[in-house]
Design a protein around this motif. Structure first.
Motif, PDB file in Angstrom:
ATOM      1  N   VAL A   1       0.745  -1.133  -0.047  1.00 37.07           N
ATOM      2  CA  VAL A   1       0.098   0.241  -0.138  1.00 37.07           C
ATOM      3  C   VAL A   1       0.873   1.203  -0.118  1.00 37.07           C
ATOM      4  O   VAL A   1       0.679   2.419  -0.639  1.00 37.07           O
ATOM      5  N   LEU A   2       2.027   1.247   0.829  1.00 38.27           N
ATOM      6  CA  LEU A   2       2.891   2.452   0.789  1.00 38.27           C
ATOM      7  C   LEU A   2       3.531   2.509  -0.300  1.00 38.27           C
ATOM      8  O   LEU A   2       3.827   3.708  -1.137  1.00 38.27           O
ATOM      9  N   PHE A   3       3.981   1.752  -1.098  1.00 32.14           N
ATOM     10  CA  PHE A   3       4.596   1.791  -2.298  1.00 32.14           C
ATOM     11  C   PHE A   3       3.633   2.279  -3.357  1.00 32.14           C
ATOM     12  O   PHE A   3       3.987   3.211  -4.080  1.00 32.14           O
ATOM     13  N   LYS A   4       2.613   1.716  -3.409  1.00 30.86           N
ATOM     14  CA  LYS A   4       1.518   2.348  -4.329  1.00 30.86           C
ATOM     15  C   LYS A   4       1.503   3.726  -4.297  1.00 30.86           C
ATOM     16  O   LYS A   4       1.282   4.416  -5.229  1.00 30.86           O
ATOM     17  N   PHE A   5       1.190   4.107  -2.914  1.00 26.81           N
ATOM     18  CA  PHE A   5       0.834   5.387  -2.541  1.00 26.81           C
ATOM     19  C   PHE A   5       2.027   6.590  -2.704  1.00 26.81           C
ATOM     20  O   PHE A   5       1.662   7.519  -3.281  1.00 26.81           O
ATOM     21  N   THR A   6       3.226   5.983  -2.507  1.00 20.82           N
ATOM     22  CA  THR A   6       4.219   7.151  -2.472  1.00 20.82           C
ATOM     23  C   THR A   6       5.060   6.879  -3.903  1.00 20.82           C
ATOM     24  O   THR A   6       5.298   7.968  -4.524  1.00 20.82           O
ATOM     25  N   LYS A   7       5.436   5.625  -4.397  1.00 18.57           N
ATOM     26  CA  LYS A   7       6.186   5.606  -5.594  1.00 18.57           C
ATOM     27  C   LYS A   7       5.351   5.736  -6.722  1.00 18.57           C
ATOM     28  O   LYS A   7       5.795   6.073  -8.025  1.00 18.57           O
ATOM     29  N   VAL A   8       4.196   5.219  -6.797  1.00 24.62           N
ATOM     30  CA  VAL A   8       3.289   5.171  -8.107  1.00 24.62           C
ATOM     31  C   VAL A   8       2.408   6.217  -8.181  1.00 24.62           C
ATOM     32  O   VAL A   8       2.412   6.913  -9.270  1.00 24.62           O
ATOM     33  N   ASP A   9       1.884   6.594  -7.146  1.00 27.82           N
ATOM     34  CA  ASP A   9       0.705   7.760  -7.261  1.00 27.82           C
ATOM     35  C   ASP A   9       1.470   9.038  -6.910  1.00 27.82           C
ATOM     36  O   ASP A   9       0.824  10.267  -7.246  1.00 27.82           O
ATOM     37  N   SER A  10       2.830   8.994  -6.105  1.00 28.74           N
ATOM     38  CA  SER A  10       3.420  10.271  -5.885  1.00 28.74           C
ATOM     39  C   SER A  10       2.543  11.244  -5.021  1.00 28.74           C
ATOM     40  O   SER A  10       2.692  12.389  -5.448  1.00 28.74           O
ATOM     41  N   ARG A  11       1.876  10.778  -3.844  1.00 25.78           N
ATOM     42  CA  ARG A  11       1.109  11.388  -3.211  1.00 25.78           C
ATOM     43  C   ARG A  11       2.065  12.597  -2.075  1.00 25.78           C
ATOM     44  O   ARG A  11       3.142  12.175  -1.818  1.00 25.78           O
ATOM     45  N   PRO A  12       1.592  13.463  -1.533  1.00 30.65           N
ATOM     46  CA  PRO A  12       2.484  14.540  -0.858  1.00 30.65           C
ATOM     47  C   PRO A  12       2.581  13.829   0.642  1.00 30.65           C
ATOM     48  O   PRO A  12       2.125  12.749   0.816  1.00 30.65           O
ATOM     49  N   LYS A  13       3.697  14.251   1.119  1.00 28.54           N
ATOM     50  CA  LYS A  13       3.964  14.027   2.514  1.00 28.54           C
ATOM     51  C   LYS A  13       2.905  13.857   3.467  1.00 28.54           C
ATOM     52  O   LYS A  13       2.939  12.813   4.615  1.00 28.54           O
ATOM     53  N   GLU A  14       2.011  15.019   3.438  1.00 32.19           N
ATOM     54  CA  GLU A  14       0.822  15.032   4.520  1.00 32.19           C
ATOM     55  C   GLU A  14      -0.024  13.813   4.561  1.00 32.19           C
ATOM     56  O   GLU A  14      -0.315  13.172   5.392  1.00 32.19           O
ATOM     57  N   ASP A  15      -0.306  13.494   3.075  1.00 32.59           N
ATOM     58  CA  ASP A  15      -1.135  12.261   2.811  1.00 32.59           C
ATOM     59  C   ASP A  15      -0.440  11.023   3.322  1.00 32.59           C
ATOM     60  O   ASP A  15      -0.979  10.279   3.730  1.00 32.59           O
ATOM     61  N   THR A  16       0.689  10.969   2.904  1.00 35.04           N
ATOM     62  CA  THR A  16       1.446   9.660   3.564  1.00 35.04           C
ATOM     63  C   THR A  16       1.552   9.573   5.276  1.00 35.04           C
ATOM     64  O   THR A  16       1.318   8.497   5.277  1.00 35.04           O
ATOM     65  N   GLN A  17       1.581  10.767   5.785  1.00 32.17           N
ATOM     66  CA  GLN A  17       1.552  10.650   7.389  1.00 32.17           C
ATOM     67  C   GLN A  17       0.141  10.099   7.542  1.00 32.17           C
ATOM     68  O   GLN A  17      -0.175   9.315   8.658  1.00 32.17           O
TER      69      GLN A  17
END
Length: 579
Positions: A517-533
């Motif tokens: 889930v984290l890989f898809k969220f950060t590496k693929v979708d390139s979401r901002p840090k706020e959304d990642t937190q």
């Protein structure tokens, strides 16, 4: 196959009737079936087909046995039956086939003994010969419900020179409670039942043509065309199926056919346990195995050239073998000869925790799980010891890079598990690094140094294990969540070793799903840090150690999974704007 196959007939005097049915018995014979004292017990046919042996047994309460059975049998009374709607004669033992392969019995008689089964077969018989008919009246049809079972019915006509229209109406039905199984068996049942029907119709047609040649009925009926209809419905017109086919062994042949049909239909479809998509560990192992096979092919091609250019001395043979074996494939092959000589001294993680001690095990496990630039150096690591065999229980396969035994120090980019000879010097910066942990194996001065609780391990009583690190883990440090859950499972003595292993596998799969889930969220979708937190908070991994663990485990994702995500993103449907 848990089903009932029956032959039904529409009698002109009594309506739809069940002539003959075959059912499957998985338990001992029901009440009403003959026992060892029955007169027909010793009569067994020598013929055996497909593991089925046919024999005869006398049933104590056959519906055709007269008034004594009328009170206990669910079948029709003898007075309500004629020759056309009776199959087995009074006192006939019926038929039982024993499947020697599966210990299943196939029992054939005119009606099922059990009242509920009799009701189900009776209703299916009435529906197959009355309301549930296909266009043209001959052919297959499917009907039924959850309460009364589902039915495959095939209606057909049998030639009879004494019947109205010179034919009688029959059907063969297969009843079971599993709708999906019955529908999937439709082509098989249709072909086999159609073969049985063709054989019956062929025999009856020969008898019909012989009777018509000897005494034509059409001209005789034309001369009595104005005779009242009721006068023609006499008892002589009702003829049994054995009379129509002139086959005295008809019911025995039908029993064999029905029993084989039930056995064959049950064997052709088998249930398989589907475990879903392959895990990341499986994908990584498949990828590494494919790479290893490709490299082995290149080694074979260049083997002759290498031997000619640089002949190897006996002393350097082992070193060359280790050099040719890639570090990434050591997880699968572990460098050939070393794999065959190693001896696992730790039976499980619980055993390792007992030997190393609670604090030392926690320090080692923390470095193993956290990864990043961490590495485990095993100094004095003996060739026949496999200290890192339990690494796969804690880590994804893709995160494990091992050099099992080396005569020189290797840099961290090559491996995160390194086995060293006792004489190898470790660089000072590694010993003081917070990203490394060193496990030293020393010969024990006394056997009393053997940890308590492991006295049965004679191989361990000679050695002492010392775990050190430039950044020791404090006892009061919370650490990653998965480590705390692992230790809770290991300390629970109510759980066996096998149960603990399954718990650890489930924990690893749970956190690998979070990694995906984290890989898809950060590496693929390139979401901002706020959304990642926010995502990390939802996943229950917002602590610093958990975040480091997820980032390290992300490196263990398979190439197949990553390429699948990337191809999905590039597809036209994935490029649509999100709501």
């Amino acid at each position: 196959m848990n089903a009932i196959v029956a032959l039904c007939h529409f009698c002109e005097l009594h309506g739809p009737r069940t002539l003959f049915c075959t059912e499957v018995l998985h338990a001992p014979l029901p009440q009403g079936t003959g026992t060892g004292n029955s007169p027909g017990q010793g009569e067994q046919a020598e013929e055996e087909e497909g593991g089925i042996q046919m024999s005869s047994r006398i049933r104590a309460h056959s519906p055709a046995e007269g008034a004594s059975a009328e009170s206990s049998s669910p079948g029709p009374k003898k007075s309500d039956m004629c020759e056309g709607c009776r199959s087995l004669a009074a006192g006939h033992p019926g038929y039982i086939s024993h499947d020697t392969e599966t210990a299943i019995k196939y029992v054939s008689h005119q009606h099922p003994n059990h009242p509920q089964l009799f009701s189900i077969v009776r209703q299916a018989c009435v529906r197959s010969l009355s309301c549930e008919v296909c266009p043209g009246r001959e052919g297959p049809i499917f009907f039924g419900d959850e309460q009364h079972g589902f039915v495959f019915s095939h209606t057909f006509f049998i030639k009879d020179s004494l019947a109205r229209g010179f034919q009688r109406w029959y059907s063969i039905i297969a009843i079971m409670m599993d709708r999906i199984y019955l529908i999937n068996s439709w082509p098989f049942l249709l072909g086999k039942i159609r073969g049985i029907i063709d054989e019956l119709q062929g025999k009856a047609l020969k008898v019909f043509e012989a009777e018509q040649f000897g005494c034509p009925q059409r001209a005789q009926r034309m001369s009595t065309a104005f005779t009242p209809f009721l006068h023609q419905r006499n008892g002589n017109a009702a003829r049994s199926l054995t009379s129509l086919t002139r086959d005295d062994n008809l019911w025995a042949c039908l029993h064999t056919s029905f029993a084989w049909l039930l056995k064959a239909c049950g064997s052709r479809l088998t249930e398989k346990l589907l475990e879903g998509a392959p895990t990341e560990d499986t994908l990584v192992q498949m990828e590494k195995l494919a790479d290893l096979e490709e490299e082995s092919e290149s080694w074979d091609n260049s083997k002759a050239e290498e031997e000619e250019k640089a002949p190897v001395s006996p002393e350097g043979a082992e070193g060359q073998e280790l050099a040719k074996c890639p570090t990434d494939s050591s997880l699968l092959a572990d460098c050939g000869n070393w794999q065959s000589r190693k001896l696992s001294i730790f039976r499980s993680l619980r055993h390792m925790r007992q030997v190393l001690g609670t604090l030392s095990f926690r320090m080692l496990a923390w470095h193993v799980l956290m990864g990043n630039q961490n590495r485990v150096c095993l100094v004095g690591f003996l060739r026949n010891f496999d200290l890192c065999e339990q690494k796969e229980t804690m880590l994804p396969v893709g995160c494990v890079r091992v050099i099992p035994y080396s005569s020189q120090y290797e840099e961290a980019y090559r491996c995160n598990f390194l086995g060293l000879s006792p004489h190898v010097q470790i660089p000072p910066h590694v010993l003081s690094s917070e990203f490394a942990v060193v496990v030293e194996v020393h010969p024990a001065a006394r056997s009393s140094l053997h940890p308590v609780g492991c006295e049965g391990d004679q191989s361990l009583s000679k050695y002492e294990f010392v775990v050190t690190s430039g950044s020791p883990v404090a006892a009061d440090r919370v650490g990653p969540t998965i480590l705390n859950k692992m230790e809770a499972a290991l300390t629970n003595q109510n759980l066996s070793v096998d149960v603990v292993d399954q718990c650890l596998i489930c924990l690893k799969e749970e956190w690998m799903n979070k990694v995906k889930v984290l890989f898809k969220f950060t590496k693929v979708d390139s979401r901002p840090k706020e959304d990642t937190q926010k995502l990390l908070s939802i996943l229950g991994a917002s602590e610093e150690d958990n975040v480091k663990l997820l980032k390290f485990w992300m490196t263990g994702l398979s190439k197949t999974y990553k390429s699948h995500l990337m191809s999905t993103v590039r597809s036209p449907t994935a490029s649509e704007p999100r709501n």
